[in-house]
Design a protein around this motif. Sequence first.
Motif, short mmCIF file in Angstrom:
data_model
loop_
_atom_site.label_atom_id
_atom_site.label_comp_id
_atom_site.label_asym_id
_atom_site.label_seq_id
_atom_site.Cartn_x
_atom_site.Cartn_y
_atom_site.Cartn_z
N PRO A 17 -40.43 -41.96 -26.69
CA PRO A 17 -39.70 -42.27 -25.46
C PRO A 17 -39.41 -41.00 -24.66
N SER A 18 -39.53 -41.09 -23.36
CA SER A 18 -39.25 -39.97 -22.48
C SER A 18 -37.75 -39.68 -22.44
N PRO A 19 -37.36 -38.41 -22.55
CA PRO A 19 -35.94 -38.07 -22.43
C PRO A 19 -35.50 -37.91 -20.98
N PHE A 20 -36.43 -37.99 -20.04
CA PHE A 20 -36.13 -37.76 -18.63
C PHE A 20 -35.49 -38.98 -17.98
N LYS A 57 -38.77 -51.95 -18.86
CA LYS A 57 -39.87 -50.99 -18.87
C LYS A 57 -39.38 -49.70 -19.50
N VAL A 58 -40.25 -49.14 -20.34
CA VAL A 58 -39.93 -47.91 -21.06
C VAL A 58 -40.99 -46.87 -20.75
N LEU A 59 -40.55 -45.67 -20.38
CA LEU A 59 -41.46 -44.57 -20.10
C LEU A 59 -41.67 -43.78 -21.39
N GLU A 60 -42.94 -43.57 -21.76
CA GLU A 60 -43.26 -42.84 -22.99
C GLU A 60 -44.22 -41.69 -22.71
N LEU A 61 -44.13 -40.66 -23.54
CA LEU A 61 -45.03 -39.50 -23.50
C LEU A 61 -45.83 -39.48 -24.79
#
Length: 73
Positions: free
Chosen positions: A21-24, A5-9
Amino acid sequence: MNTNKVLELRCTNPNCRTWFPSPFTHGNLDGFNVNAFKGLKAQCSTCGKMVSGTIKNVRIRTVSDNFRFDKTS
């Protein structure tokens, strides 16, 4: 089959609107709570605009065997 799973903004610049891609650091995305982003900002990798993470511009995508499936509504 491996899945990640990849978190994106999504950029809020009306001329850009690119997902990046989220840097967090976010750990396990199974129980992800968007409220963890409150007050945090990230720079869009396309246009450079600073973007605040909100429920409207965050998504989790599943990456499986080099194919991406959108898991957002």
